[in-house]
Design a protein around this motif. Structure first.
Motif, PDB file in Angstrom:
ATOM      1  N   GLY A 170       0.180   5.177   9.675  1.00  0.00           N
ATOM      2  CA  GLY A 170       0.942   3.565   9.547  1.00  0.00           C
ATOM      3  C   GLY A 170       1.880   3.936   8.512  1.00  0.00           C
ATOM      4  N   HIS A 171       1.683   4.557   7.536  1.00  0.00           N
ATOM      5  CA  HIS A 171       2.527   4.641   6.297  1.00  0.00           C
ATOM      6  C   HIS A 171       3.855   5.495   6.813  1.00  0.00           C
ATOM      7  CE1 HIS A 171       0.592   2.832   3.166  1.00  0.00           C
ATOM      8  NE2 HIS A 171      -0.501   3.474   3.073  1.00  0.00           N
ATOM      9  N   SER A 193       4.511  -0.045   0.315  1.00  0.00           N
ATOM     10  CA  SER A 193       3.397  -0.770   0.848  1.00  0.00           C
ATOM     11  C   SER A 193       1.967  -0.128   0.390  1.00  0.00           C
ATOM     12  CB  SER A 193       3.499  -0.775   2.333  1.00  0.00           C
ATOM     13  OG  SER A 193       3.005   0.372   3.030  1.00  0.00           O
ATOM     14  N   CYS A 220      -6.563  -0.252  10.126  1.00  0.00           N
ATOM     15  CA  CYS A 220      -5.979  -0.982   9.175  1.00  0.00           C
ATOM     16  C   CYS A 220      -6.099  -2.506   9.526  1.00  0.00           C
ATOM     17  CB  CYS A 220      -4.321  -0.418   9.103  1.00  0.00           C
ATOM     18  SG  CYS A 220      -3.280  -1.524   8.072  1.00  0.00           S
ATOM     19  N   SER A 236       1.653   3.836  -0.871  1.00  0.00           N
ATOM     20  CA  SER A 236       2.717   4.755  -0.455  1.00  0.00           C
ATOM     21  C   SER A 236       4.117   4.691  -1.259  1.00  0.00           C
ATOM     22  CB  SER A 236       2.824   4.642   0.992  1.00  0.00           C
ATOM     23  OG  SER A 236       3.995   5.349   1.567  1.00  0.00           O
ATOM     24  N   GLN A 278      -5.021  -4.872   7.168  1.00  0.00           N
ATOM     25  CA  GLN A 278      -3.929  -5.594   6.450  1.00  0.00           C
ATOM     26  C   GLN A 278      -2.725  -4.626   5.753  1.00  0.00           C
ATOM     27  OE1 GLN A 278      -5.395  -8.559   3.445  1.00  0.00           O
ATOM     28  NE2 GLN A 278      -3.331  -9.166   2.968  1.00  0.00           N
ATOM     29  N   THR A 279      -1.447  -4.997   5.695  1.00  0.00           N
ATOM     30  CA  THR A 279      -0.576  -4.411   4.917  1.00  0.00           C
ATOM     31  C   THR A 279       0.088  -5.365   3.991  1.00  0.00           C
ATOM     32  OG1 THR A 279      -0.248  -3.119   7.029  1.00  0.00           O
ATOM     33  CG2 THR A 279       1.611  -2.930   5.430  1.00  0.00           C
ATOM     34  N   ARG A 298      -1.892  -0.129   2.416  1.00  0.00           N
ATOM     35  CA  ARG A 298      -2.580  -0.568   3.602  1.00  0.00           C
ATOM     36  C   ARG A 298      -4.007  -0.651   3.157  1.00  0.00           C
ATOM     37  NH1 ARG A 298      -0.635  -0.234   8.769  1.00  0.00           N
ATOM     38  NH2 ARG A 298       1.778   0.028   8.870  1.00  0.00           N
ATOM     39  N   THR A 337       2.960  -5.894   1.072  1.00  0.00           N
ATOM     40  CA  THR A 337       4.521  -5.555   1.097  1.00  0.00           C
ATOM     41  C   THR A 337       5.302  -6.158  -0.031  1.00  0.00           C
ATOM     42  OG1 THR A 337       5.002  -7.100   2.685  1.00  0.00           O
ATOM     43  CG2 THR A 337       4.607  -5.118   3.343  1.00  0.00           C
ATOM     44  N   TRP A 361      -7.999  -0.560   4.740  1.00  0.00           N
ATOM     45  CA  TRP A 361      -8.509   0.124   5.841  1.00  0.00           C
ATOM     46  C   TRP A 361      -9.943  -0.267   5.866  1.00  0.00           C
ATOM     47  CZ3 TRP A 361      -4.979   3.252   8.677  1.00  0.00           C
ATOM     48  CH2 TRP A 361      -3.798   3.623   8.453  1.00  0.00           C
ATOM     49  N   TYR A 416      -7.997   1.660   0.321  1.00  0.00           N
ATOM     50  CA  TYR A 416      -6.928   1.040   0.059  1.00  0.00           C
ATOM     51  C   TYR A 416      -5.875   2.177  -0.272  1.00  0.00           C
ATOM     52  CZ  TYR A 416      -9.638  -2.892  -0.954  1.00  0.00           C
ATOM     53  OH  TYR A 416     -10.513  -3.816  -0.958  1.00  0.00           O
TER      54      TYR A 416
END
Length: 447
Positions: free
Chosen positions: A283-284, A306, A317, A302, A319-320, A308, A322, A310, A299
């Motif tokens: 995802g990253h 962001s 995942c 990156s 929630q992200t 992420r 930002t 998990w 958690y």
């Protein structure tokens, strides 16, 4: 004007009126020069400016055209008054001797408004003191201790690494401290003597270290090394692509954040006494540099700015986040909150809203980018945040108030902080130094 910490002593022939700092403007000032043998006497009329370097305690100019006192000179200079004492800026033989030899001691306080004047310190470590060559002592404007505040003390310094210390580990049941560095070595230290007992050369830069029970995990390029200090088991966990920057453990799983943005997961098999591949979390879009497990969540922070979130149950995942605008360098779980720091010069505090999603509830601003966070308790069991910043210092804050308790200084940036037993904690910096600190009990005034 930027003033260096210590201006080198210059020969008297280089400190005359042609100096770019000490210059006289013929349009605004008058000066006369009387030659009496080898003495040069400068008399100035009506100059009201106090020498900035004298105020800082380090003016070494002969015949300085600026005042070396806080009070202005008399309105007129001349007659018997001018003859009764040397004009301002004149240095007798004794004063010249003290300039040549910084260790010269004299009861004379010529040019000073009292010899015991308190020098205001700036919050910057004296580089000359670090090298053991500062001659100013208590009069130096820069700091001579490794920390400020009365809440902690430096116990010892462990030297041996040649590059940045990237990991510190204290496996349970062991009397040894393990430190890893980008100099490609792991050093083993005896906790009683503070001596290095062995050096393990791994042949690659060490990106991170983690201890869990008797296990020590070391992140290297394309592999994670796992050692059991009780059984002497030595395992290599393959699968990462590029440097492994961060490691975390939770629910009998080992997580590794790698350079390609993937988080690899291994499950511990107790029967076979090994780690088996379990999942690969994607995802990253850039390297994962920080991981933490808490509240049944993983958690990850990156370089893609962001965080992420998990689920440890589904490894999906959920929630992200930002809100950061630069690399997320460190994440930390405290109580019901998530703390994150970034090179965007902020520490953000996240709390789960009624919607079940994490939202920023507080943002703490720093003057410099923030490199790593570490939570602990002081000698009074009060929660404390250690916050390493990109100006070679670690800020010590009370939680949740973020009131400042003190600072730790290093020659280079502090990249690793590890909590130890009995009020101890360890810091590793970019110069390869590992320092051992201890929390001090708060002193209360007698009633």
């Amino acid at each position: 004007m930027i003033i260096s910490e210590h201006r080198p002593f210059q020969s008297l022939t280089q400190t005359g009126l042609d100096s770019p700092y000490h210059s006289l403007n013929p349009r605004t000032q008058e000066s006369t020069m009387d030659v009496e043998g080898n003495k040069r006497v400068y008399q100035r009329l009506g100059h009201q400016k106090v020498c900035f370097y004298w105020r800082a305690g380090n003016c070494n100019r002969f015949s300085c055209p600026y005042l070396h006192r806080e009070l202005p000179p008399p309105q007129s200079i001349g007659g018997d008054a001018a003859k009764s004492k040397p004009p301002h800026g004149f240095a007798d033989d004794q004063h010249l001797t003290s300039r040549r030899n910084p260790n010269f001691s004299s009861s004379s306080t010529w040019g000073r408004a009292g010899g015991d004047r308190v020098v205001k310190k700036t919050e910057k470590l004296c580089s000359y003191w670090v090298q053991g060559s500062c001659n100013y002592g208590d009069k130096c404007r820069f700091l001579h201790p490794w920390s400020t505040g009365d809440c902690l003390s430096l116990l010892t310094q462990l030297e041996g690494h040649q590059k940045v210390v990237s990991g510190i580990a204290l496996p349970s049941g062991s009397d040894k401290l393990y430190t890893g560095s980008k100099d490609e070595t792991v050093r083993v230290w005896d906790c009683q003597s503070g001596q290095c007992t062995s050096v393990i050369n791994l042949g690659s830069e060490i990106g991170c270290m983690l201890s869990e029970g008797p296990w020590i995990f070391v992140g290297l390029p394309n592999v994670v090394k796992a050692w059991n200090t009780q059984t002497a088991t030595d395992l290599s966990l393959n699968g990462p692509v590029g440097q492994v920057y961060t490691l975390a453990v939770g629910n009998d799983m080992l997580f590794a954040g790698s350079q390609d943005g993937t988080i690899l997961v291994w499950k511990f098999n107790a029967a076979a006494h090994c780690f088996e591949p379990a999942a690969s979390l994607k995802g990253h879009t850039l390297a994962v540099v920080t991981l933490v497990v808490g509240a049944n969540r993983l958690y990850s922070g990156s370089m893609d700015h962001s965080i992420r979130v998990w689920s440890l149950e589904t490894l999906q995942c959920i929630q992200t986040l930002t809100e950061h605008t630069s690399v997320v360098m460190s994440v930390l779980c405290w109580d019901q909150f998530l703390l994150s720091c970034s090179l965007d010069k902020t520490i953000k505090v996240w709390f789960t809203a009624q919607s079940g999603k994490l939202e920023v509830t507080y943002t703490h601003n720093e003057e410099y980018g923030v490199l790593t966070l570490c939570g602990t308790h002081d000698s009074e069991a009060k929660p404390v945040l250690l916050c390493s910043c990109n100006n070679n210092s670690v800020h010590v804050y009370d939680l949740p108030s973020f009131s400042k308790r003190g600072k730790i200084f290093a020659k280079q940036e502090v990249r690793s902080i590890q909590i130890g037993p009995g009020g101890l904690f360890f810091t590793g910096d970019g110069a390869g130094k590992v320092r051992v600190w201890k929390w001090l009990a708060e002193t209360t005034a007698a009633s």
